[in-house]
Design a protein around this motif. Structure first.
Motif, PDB file in Angstrom:
ATOM      1  N   SER A 215     -33.495  44.113  67.995  1.00 11.94           N
ATOM      2  CA  SER A 215     -33.557  42.892  68.807  1.00 11.94           C
ATOM      3  C   SER A 215     -34.945  42.251  68.757  1.00 11.94           C
ATOM      4  N   LEU A 486     -36.902  39.234  75.901  1.00 13.95           N
ATOM      5  CA  LEU A 486     -35.996  38.494  76.786  1.00 13.95           C
ATOM      6  C   LEU A 486     -35.497  37.206  76.168  1.00 13.95           C
ATOM      7  N   THR A 489     -31.633  35.668  76.188  1.00 19.20           N
ATOM      8  CA  THR A 489     -30.812  36.127  77.300  1.00 19.20           C
ATOM      9  C   THR A 489     -30.733  35.029  78.359  1.00 19.20           C
ATOM     10  N   ASP A 490     -29.719  35.137  79.262  1.00 20.65           N
ATOM     11  CA  ASP A 490     -29.703  34.168  80.358  1.00 20.65           C
ATOM     12  C   ASP A 490     -30.619  34.650  81.469  1.00 20.65           C
ATOM     13  N   ASP A 493     -29.748  37.976  83.429  1.00 23.86           N
ATOM     14  CA  ASP A 493     -29.933  39.200  82.644  1.00 23.86           C
ATOM     15  C   ASP A 493     -31.407  39.500  82.441  1.00 23.86           C
ATOM     16  N   ALA A 494     -32.222  38.462  82.215  1.00 23.86           N
ATOM     17  CA  ALA A 494     -33.661  38.667  82.010  1.00 23.86           C
ATOM     18  C   ALA A 494     -34.309  39.258  83.253  1.00 23.86           C
ATOM     19  N   LEU A 497     -33.335  42.944  83.469  1.00 21.88           N
ATOM     20  CA  LEU A 497     -34.060  43.776  82.510  1.00 21.88           C
ATOM     21  C   LEU A 497     -35.484  44.051  82.980  1.00 21.88           C
ATOM     22  N   GLU A 519     -30.752  29.605  79.654  1.00 27.51           N
ATOM     23  CA  GLU A 519     -31.135  30.617  78.658  1.00 27.51           C
ATOM     24  C   GLU A 519     -32.651  30.678  78.527  1.00 27.51           C
TER      25      GLU A 519
END
Length: 648
Positions: A215, A486, A489-490, A493-494, A497, A519
């Motif tokens: 990633s 990050l 990601t939206d 989610d960020a 995390l 995003e």
């Protein structure tokens, strides 16, 4: 732009020194040719401006300025610019000979597209970025990085080519280093996937084409290929730092390969065969015959046939064809003629140890025989870096016309003292160690209750000890929390995390034309950064396309226009007053009572070729595009942008 036919410049000799061979490529700057430098008996590259460009004084000036700047830029990943000149209608620049095979060629094996493992791709891109960083520091943007412009030589060294010699700045534009970053991001995508890209594509993600791409590597490519320049890393140095961070985070595997790869990778398992370099005493003609044998450039014999060997030797290790048979004939005939006329004297190699290479070359060429002088590098404990440490053959050896003498230039001692970098940041430690001569630097994390995360704790070898410059220096850094990736990601989610990692999120909203609402398209600090627990990480979240700006009211615009008109009228009145005073001082030169017609020169005006103005009682015509604030009429004389047409 029209270009000369392939045969127009072939065989042409510039200034009695550079014999042009085969045309390698053509671009906006001109045509690039292999050439033989008759003065030093070296192969070089010569870029010759297109005839229609030579007819434009502004383009010639831009070409000369760019070449002069490049002559001061030195980096192992760039072909050194040796000089430039004008011979009649030909304006040209000379650079070192480009050795190696382009990445575009390496990545193609018949009908099969090849790709590299992410680790190998990052290594190549890091070398490209290091070369671009040298250009960016000099204020130069390449502007055209492609797989065709990156060469890999027989030793795996990376060379960046294809640099335009007529810069965009010639048209008044400012260089944009993020364009080079965007191009390198596209190149990284191609290296990993084997799939070509187009300039306007982005953001790109290799994982869409190849399974198993980490990633963080996906993030690297997406950041660099963002369509909006302000969201990319600003320059090569910034992007290189990110590449190095991600490279360290990749899992280590045995060998060069990546177990996730399923398609051929040209460098996996590649073993360099042993090579020996013969040093025969040969005449000038036979030396060049050997150099051009089988259409290959001069260099150590490898003992390998063309193509990938059974031992996995990659295609980049093939040396490219230099010139056609016709070019070979032109060079050989001239060299054979010199060999026949050369004196048959024998001299001893003088002792030039400790002198500068240029001075040593001058001494050797002043011996009265035509020697082939070349350079090599080696470690030396006694001779300072940059000075001649020895010659091959050694001082006192008899040589004759056509023999080769190699100047072995010292690159300093192999073992040097390791500097003390403890207490600083990782970035500062890398800089200091590189300046000391260490190029292989490994970073590991260690727990420290006293030092903040990211602080250098120690090195191995330790500070003050002797370190081998061919061996790695291990830098221990205080461990902390590694910032996750990050990008893409939206927002929810960020935040999750970061919370899982023990970090706090700071939300920044900004418009973005190509990223959907909500995003994440930016973060600070960068992914892979070492942070203390509970540290803040700023994430930039898209609010969608930017709203158009609301125009100011007509009343405010009209008032500003009236103020501008008043200012311009005042400036013109001042110019007329100065012109009248100048005419009075001239004592009535020119037609009695006559005044300068047309437009008065103004510092805030841009003028095109042929525009006429009057200034201080004289009339001028613009030779090329010029901005008033930078060039006042009369400045520069016959070489300036303004032609003096006389008093008015």
């Amino acid at each position: 732009m029209a270009t000369p036919s392939p045969d127009t410049l072939f065989g042409l000799t510039l200034h009695g020194r550079y014999v042009l061979g085969q045309r390698v490529r053509s671009g906006p700057s001109g045509t690039v040719h292999t050439a033989h430098d008759l003065t030093v008996d070296h192969l070089v590259m010569v870029t010759v401006m297109h005839p229609e460009s030579v007819a434009d004084p502004g383009l010639v000036h831009a070409f000369d300025s760019r070449v002069q700047t490049l002559e001061s830029v030195t980096h192992p990943g760039l072909a050194r610019t040796l000089g430039h000149g004008r011979d009649g209608d030909h304006v040209y620049a000379v650079t070192e000979y480009e050795r190696g095979e382009s990445l575009a060629s390496v990545l193609t094996d018949g009908d099969a597209a090849l790709r590299y493992s992410p680790g190998t791709a990052l290594t190549i891109v890091a070398d490209v970025l290091a070369a671009l960083d040298a250009l960016h520091q000099a204020g130069i943007v390449h502007g055209g990085i492609e797989a065709d412009h990156v060469l890999l030589d027989d030793e795996g060294r990376v060379t960046v080519t294809g640099l335009p010699l007529i810069a965009d700045a010639a048209a008044g534009g400012e260089p944009d280093t993020s364009e080079d970053v965007h191009a390198v991001g596209r190149l990284l995508h191609t290296l990993i996937t084997g799939v070509g890209t187009v300039p306007d594509e982005g953001p790109l993600r290799p994982s869409a084409a190849v399974d198993g791409v980490p990633s963080d590597v996906d993030m690297l490519v997406a950041n660099a290929t963002d369509p909006t320049p302000r969201y990319r890393p600003r320059d090569a140095a910034k992007y290189l730092t990110m590449v190095e961070q991600v490279t360290r985070s990749l899992p280590r595997v045995d060998g060069d390969g990546d177990p996730a790869d399923t398609r051929p990778i040209p460098v996996v398992g590649a073993q360099t065969q042993d090579r020996t370099q013969a040093r025969p005493r040969v005449g000038a003609a036979s030396a060049l015959t050997s150099a051009f044998r089988s259409g290959r450039a001069a260099g150590p014999a490898s003992g390998r046939a063309p193509g990938r060997g059974s031992d996995g030797t990659p295609p980049w290790r093939r040396v490219p064809v230099l010139v056609s048979a016709a070019a070979l004939a032109v060079v050989l005939l001239s060299v054979v003629g010199w060999a026949a006329l050369a004196p048959d004297d024998t001299v001893e190699v003088p002792d030039v140890t400790g002198s500068a290479p240029a001075e040593a070359e001058s001494v050797l060429r002043g011996l009265g025989v035509d020697l082939v002088v070349r350079r090599d590098e080696a470690y030396d404990d006694d001779v300072e870096s940059g000075a001649v440490a020895a010659t091959e053959p050694a001082a006192g050896t008899e040589v004759e016309t056509g023999d080769q003498v190699t100047l072995v230039v010292s690159i300093g001692a192999r073992s040097v003292e390791v500097p003390d970098v403890a207490g600083g940041t990782e970035s500062e430690a890398r800089t200091v160690l590189r300046e000391a001569g260490f190029t292989d630097i490994e970073v590991v994390q260690e727990h420290s209750a006293e030092e903040a995360p990211g602080t250098v704790l120690s090195t191995k070898p330790a500070a003050g000890e002797q370190g081998d410059r061919e061996e790695p220096v291990v830098v221990s850094v205080s461990e902390g929390v590694v910032a996750p990736s990050l990008i893409g990601t939206d927002q929810a989610d960020a935040v999750a995390l970061l919370d899982d990692a023990g970090l706090a999120a700071q939300i920044v909203e900004a418009p973005h034309d190509d990223v959907v609402v909500g995003e994440v398209f930016g973060q600070d600090p960068e992914p892979g950064s070492i942070l203390p627990e509970d540290a803040n990480v700023s994430i930039t979240v898209s609010t969608g396309p930017e709203e158009p700006e609301v125009e100011e009211s007509a009343t405010e615009d009209d008032e500003e226009d009236r103020d501008t008109d008043r200012d311009e009228n005042t400036d013109e009145e001042r110019d007329r007053d100065r012109d009248d005073d100048d005419d009075d001082r001239d004592g009535g030169r020119g037609d009695a009572g006559a005044s300068c017609s047309g437009e008065a020169w103004h510092p805030n005006t841009q003028y095109d070729t042929g525009d006429r103005v009057h200034y201080q009682g004289r009339e001028y015509e613009a030779r090329w595009w010029v901005e008033g604030a930078h060039h006042r009429p009369g400045d520069g004389g016959d070489w300036g942008p303004w032609a003096d047409l006389g008093p008015c």
